[in-house]
Design a protein around this motif. Structure first.
Motif, PDB file in Angstrom:
ATOM      1  N   PRO A   1       3.038  10.118  15.817  1.00  0.00           N
ATOM      2  CA  PRO A   1       3.502  10.548  14.500  1.00  0.00           C
ATOM      3  C   PRO A   1       4.938  11.067  14.595  1.00  0.00           C
ATOM      4  O   PRO A   1       5.279  11.772  15.551  1.00  0.00           O
ATOM      5  CB  PRO A   1       2.536  11.678  14.129  1.00  0.00           C
ATOM      6  N   GLY A   2       5.755  10.709  13.603  1.00  0.00           N
ATOM      7  CA  GLY A   2       7.172  11.094  13.679  1.00  0.00           C
ATOM      8  C   GLY A   2       7.682  11.856  12.476  1.00  0.00           C
ATOM      9  O   GLY A   2       8.835  12.267  12.440  1.00  0.00           O
TER      10      GLY A   2
ATOM     11  N   LYS B   1      -6.112   2.039  -4.264  1.00  0.00           N
ATOM     12  CA  LYS B   1      -6.417   1.755  -2.857  1.00  0.00           C
ATOM     13  C   LYS B   1      -5.730   2.722  -1.899  1.00  0.00           C
ATOM     14  O   LYS B   1      -6.321   3.128  -0.898  1.00  0.00           O
ATOM     15  CB  LYS B   1      -6.002   0.311  -2.547  1.00  0.00           C
TER      16      LYS B   1
ATOM     17  N   GLY C   1       1.456   4.777   5.263  1.00  0.00           N
ATOM     18  CA  GLY C   1       2.275   5.106   6.434  1.00  0.00           C
ATOM     19  C   GLY C   1       3.732   4.774   6.246  1.00  0.00           C
ATOM     20  O   GLY C   1       4.154   4.320   5.170  1.00  0.00           O
TER      21      GLY C   1
ATOM     22  N   PHE D   1      10.504  -0.821  10.884  1.00  0.00           N
ATOM     23  CA  PHE D   1      10.945  -0.247  12.175  1.00  0.00           C
ATOM     24  C   PHE D   1      10.490  -1.054  13.398  1.00  0.00           C
ATOM     25  O   PHE D   1      10.706  -0.642  14.536  1.00  0.00           O
ATOM     26  CB  PHE D   1      10.556   1.232  12.304  1.00  0.00           C
TER      27      PHE D   1
ATOM     28  N   LEU E   1       0.836  -1.218   0.000  1.00  0.00           N
ATOM     29  CA  LEU E   1       0.000   0.000   0.000  1.00  0.00           C
ATOM     30  C   LEU E   1       0.870   1.267   0.000  1.00  0.00           C
ATOM     31  O   LEU E   1       0.584   2.241   0.689  1.00  0.00           O
ATOM     32  CB  LEU E   1      -0.977  -0.005   1.179  1.00  0.00           C
TER      33      LEU E   1
ATOM     34  N   GLU F   1      -0.900   6.283  14.587  1.00  0.00           N
ATOM     35  CA  GLU F   1       0.312   5.808  15.254  1.00  0.00           C
ATOM     36  C   GLU F   1       0.092   5.367  16.693  1.00  0.00           C
ATOM     37  O   GLU F   1       0.710   4.399  17.144  1.00  0.00           O
ATOM     38  CB  GLU F   1       1.415   6.893  15.215  1.00  0.00           C
TER      39      GLU F   1
ATOM     40  N   LEU G   1      -2.348   7.423   5.578  1.00  0.00           N
ATOM     41  CA  LEU G   1      -2.284   7.145   7.016  1.00  0.00           C
ATOM     42  C   LEU G   1      -0.878   7.376   7.534  1.00  0.00           C
ATOM     43  O   LEU G   1       0.108   7.160   6.807  1.00  0.00           O
ATOM     44  CB  LEU G   1      -2.687   5.688   7.280  1.00  0.00           C
ATOM     45  N   GLY G   2      -0.779   7.795   8.787  1.00  0.00           N
ATOM     46  CA  GLY G   2       0.536   7.979   9.400  1.00  0.00           C
ATOM     47  C   GLY G   2       1.448   8.806   8.497  1.00  0.00           C
ATOM     48  O   GLY G   2       1.079   9.907   8.062  1.00  0.00           O
ATOM     49  N   GLY G   3       2.619   8.245   8.186  1.00  0.00           N
ATOM     50  CA  GLY G   3       3.582   8.953   7.329  1.00  0.00           C
ATOM     51  C   GLY G   3       2.993   9.350   5.985  1.00  0.00           C
ATOM     52  O   GLY G   3       3.459  10.300   5.355  1.00  0.00           O
TER      53      GLY G   3
ATOM     54  N   ILE H   1       5.907  -0.228   8.664  1.00  0.00           N
ATOM     55  CA  ILE H   1       5.875  -0.749  10.033  1.00  0.00           C
ATOM     56  C   ILE H   1       6.857  -1.919  10.183  1.00  0.00           C
ATOM     57  O   ILE H   1       7.546  -2.048  11.197  1.00  0.00           O
ATOM     58  CB  ILE H   1       4.440  -1.198  10.403  1.00  0.00           C
TER      59      ILE H   1
HETATM   60  N1  CAA Z   1       3.854  -0.684   6.570  1.00  0.00           N
HETATM   61  C1  CAA Z   1       4.188  -1.875   6.022  1.00  0.00           C
HETATM   62  N2  CAA Z   1       3.302  -2.636   5.327  1.00  0.00           N
HETATM   63  C2  CAA Z   1       2.044  -2.177   5.198  1.00  0.00           C
HETATM   64  C3  CAA Z   1       1.632  -0.945   5.747  1.00  0.00           C
HETATM   65  C4  CAA Z   1       2.612  -0.180   6.456  1.00  0.00           C
HETATM   66  N3  CAA Z   1       2.323   1.024   6.982  1.00  0.00           N
HETATM   67  N4  CAA Z   1       0.328  -0.760   5.476  1.00  0.00           N
HETATM   68  C5  CAA Z   1      -0.067  -1.844   4.768  1.00  0.00           C
HETATM   69  N5  CAA Z   1       0.972  -2.689   4.605  1.00  0.00           N
HETATM   70  C6  CAA Z   1       0.970  -3.976   3.915  1.00  0.00           C
HETATM   71  C7  CAA Z   1       0.280  -5.049   4.746  1.00  0.00           C
HETATM   72  O1  CAA Z   1       1.141  -5.587   5.718  1.00  0.00           O
HETATM   73  C8  CAA Z   1      -0.112  -6.055   3.669  1.00  0.00           C
HETATM   74  O2  CAA Z   1       1.027  -6.803   3.313  1.00  0.00           O
HETATM   75  P1  CAA Z   1       0.929  -8.422   3.216  1.00  0.00           P
HETATM   76  O3  CAA Z   1      -0.035  -8.650   2.075  1.00  0.00           O
HETATM   77  O4  CAA Z   1       2.333  -8.811   2.910  1.00  0.00           O
HETATM   78  O5  CAA Z   1       0.392  -8.896   4.514  1.00  0.00           O
HETATM   79  C9  CAA Z   1      -0.450  -5.153   2.473  1.00  0.00           C
HETATM   80  O6  CAA Z   1       0.174  -3.886   2.729  1.00  0.00           O
HETATM   81  C10 CAA Z   1      -1.946  -4.905   2.309  1.00  0.00           C
HETATM   82  O7  CAA Z   1      -2.446  -4.394   3.549  1.00  0.00           O
HETATM   83  P2  CAA Z   1      -3.682  -5.052   4.358  1.00  0.00           P
HETATM   84  O8  CAA Z   1      -3.787  -6.501   4.052  1.00  0.00           O
HETATM   85  O9  CAA Z   1      -3.552  -4.659   5.779  1.00  0.00           O
HETATM   86  O10 CAA Z   1      -4.897  -4.293   3.641  1.00  0.00           O
HETATM   87  P3  CAA Z   1      -6.321  -3.986   4.286  1.00  0.00           P
HETATM   88  O11 CAA Z   1      -7.191  -3.531   3.163  1.00  0.00           O
HETATM   89  O12 CAA Z   1      -6.794  -5.127   5.113  1.00  0.00           O
HETATM   90  O13 CAA Z   1      -6.077  -2.752   5.302  1.00  0.00           O
HETATM   91  C11 CAA Z   1      -5.130  -0.639   5.985  1.00  0.00           C
HETATM   92  C12 CAA Z   1      -5.654  -1.507   4.819  1.00  0.00           C
HETATM   93  C13 CAA Z   1      -6.294  -0.264   6.906  1.00  0.00           C
HETATM   94  C14 CAA Z   1      -4.543   0.616   5.385  1.00  0.00           C
HETATM   95  C15 CAA Z   1      -4.068  -1.447   6.768  1.00  0.00           C
HETATM   96  O14 CAA Z   1      -3.107  -1.951   5.862  1.00  0.00           O
HETATM   97  C16 CAA Z   1      -3.334  -0.646   7.808  1.00  0.00           C
HETATM   98  O15 CAA Z   1      -3.899  -0.375   8.868  1.00  0.00           O
HETATM   99  N6  CAA Z   1      -2.066  -0.282   7.533  1.00  0.00           N
HETATM  100  C17 CAA Z   1      -1.210   0.370   8.495  1.00  0.00           C
HETATM  101  C18 CAA Z   1      -1.617   1.815   8.686  1.00  0.00           C
HETATM  102  C19 CAA Z   1      -0.756   2.472   9.743  1.00  0.00           C
HETATM  103  O16 CAA Z   1      -0.818   2.119  10.910  1.00  0.00           O
HETATM  104  N7  CAA Z   1       0.044   3.456   9.353  1.00  0.00           N
HETATM  105  C20 CAA Z   1       0.918   4.175  10.259  1.00  0.00           C
HETATM  106  C21 CAA Z   1       2.296   3.594  10.196  1.00  0.00           C
HETATM  107  S1  CAA Z   1       3.347   4.224  11.482  1.00  0.00           S
HETATM  108  C22 CAA Z   1       3.924   5.697  10.887  1.00  0.00           C
HETATM  109  O17 CAA Z   1       3.573   6.144   9.822  1.00  0.00           O
HETATM  110  C23 CAA Z   1       4.932   6.375  11.797  1.00  0.00           C
HETATM  111  C24 CAA Z   1       5.347   7.729  11.440  1.00  0.00           C
HETATM  112  O18 CAA Z   1       4.622   8.682  11.557  1.00  0.00           O
HETATM  113  C25 CAA Z   1       6.725   7.965  11.019  1.00  0.00           C
END
Ligand code: CAA
Length: 260
Positions: A142-143, A60, A65, A71, A25, A135, A110-112, A68
């Motif tokens: 958030p970072g 999609k 972000g 880190f 994603l 986050e 989302l997030g980043g 994940i």
């Molecule tokens: N990092 C790494 N991989 C990610 C990802 C992320 N942020 N978001 C999605 N993916 C990956 C999933 O692990 C999955 O990989 P696999 O098929 O290998 O398992 C693939 O993308 C598809 O994702 P989903 O199966 O989860 O798709 P979904 O439709 O069921 O859900 C979603 C979609 C709600 C966006 C969900 O993927 C999700 O919650 N993602 C994480 C969102 C998040 O928490 N973002 C914040 C990250 S932390 C950050 O950003 C810190 C900062 O400020 C610096």
């Protein structure tokens, strides 16, 4: 040779950078961050690029972000370094870009991913977009500038709500709170971003750069934004763009700004 994670297309002055990591994603791993930073840097000196559009591949996600998985085993010094490197090498550079940056949010931001859009100068979302800073649900905060830029854009109360609940909001709610500037159907997203880019592009490139600088000055510690505006305003009078812009007005013709 690994496939690049960034597709870069320059079309008549508009540079579209598409993050190409659909299997995750479009999550921001260190390679995506480095490629984006390099592309934003290169755009600054590319005389053919006037406005930058950032978007995500597929329908999609814009960007789901920071990565994940990358880190998940970090300790405090590594976490700090991740945030500092990301902020300094990419997010601050996007915000300080001399050329306007438009985020075309085509799905999850989302997030980043939302932080990338927040660092951009303008945000246009598809009606399918979902935005949030989740986050705290992962035990971090958030970072990439989210705790600072979200309140600047939507106000402290709404930012507190979004960050503390970790909930996503849809495009119409994002429009209502000023998080995005415009909402369109998904198929109209890139045309709408292109249209906005072209309405910016017809203006003086030098004045666009100076306006961005003056707006940002008000958000910097220890800088008086009004003073910065006075200085920037004064400096505009020394530019070729000012001479051309005012002359064109007097001669009742369209300006031909240098470098375009
Ligand atoms: N990092 C790494 N991989 C990610 C990802 C992320 N942020 N978001 C999605 N993916 C990956 C999933 O692990 C999955 O990989 P696999 O098929 O290998 O398992 C693939 O993308 C598809 O994702 P989903 O199966 O989860 O798709 P979904 O439709 O069921 O859900 C979603 C979609 C709600 C966006 C969900 O993927 C999700 O919650 N993602 C994480 C969102 C998040 O928490 N973002 C914040 C990250 S932390 C950050 O950003 C810190 C900062 O400020 C610096």
């Amino acid at each position: 040779m690994p496939q690049p994670h960034l597709l870069s297309i320059l079309n008549e002055g508009v540079l579209t950078l598409t993050i190409e990591r659909p299997e995750a994603l479009n999550a921001l791993n260190s390679r995506v961050i480095a490629e984006l930073a390099q592309a934003i840097d290169a755009a600054q000196t590319n005389a053919a690029a006037h406005v930058i559009i950032l978007t995500g591949s597929g329908s999609k996600a814009f960007v789901a972000g920071a990565d994940i998985k990358e880190f998940a085993d970090f300790d405090a010094p590594k976490g700090k370094e991740l945030a500092r490197l990301g902020q300094e090498s990419l997010f601050n550079r996007i915000e300080r870009s001399a050329k306007p940056v438009i985020a075309a949010i085509n799905g999850f931001a989302l997030g980043g991913g939302l932080e990338l859009a927040l660092a951009s100068h303008v945000r246009i979302a598809s009606d399918t977009a979902k935005m949030g800073l989740p986050e705290v649900s992962l035990g971090v905060i958030p970072g990439y500038g989210g705790t600072q830029r979200l309140p600047q854009i939507v106000g402290k109360g709404k930012a507190m709500e979004m960050i503390l609940t970790a909930r996503m909001i849809g495009a119409e709610d994002a429009l209502a709170c000023g998080l995005v500037n415009q909402v369109v159907a998904l198929e109209d997203l890139l045309p709408a971003a292109d249209k906005m880019a072209r309405s910016m592009m017809k203006n003086s490139p030098k004045a666009l750069q100076t306006a961005i600088q003056a707006i940002l000055a008000g958000y910097e510690d220890g800088i008086n934004g009004f003073e910065a505006e006075i200085t920037c305003f004064g400096a505009s009078f020394e530019t070729e763009d000012f001479k051309e812009g005012t002359q064109a007005f007097i001669e009742k013709r369209k300006p031909q700004f240098p470098g375009k």
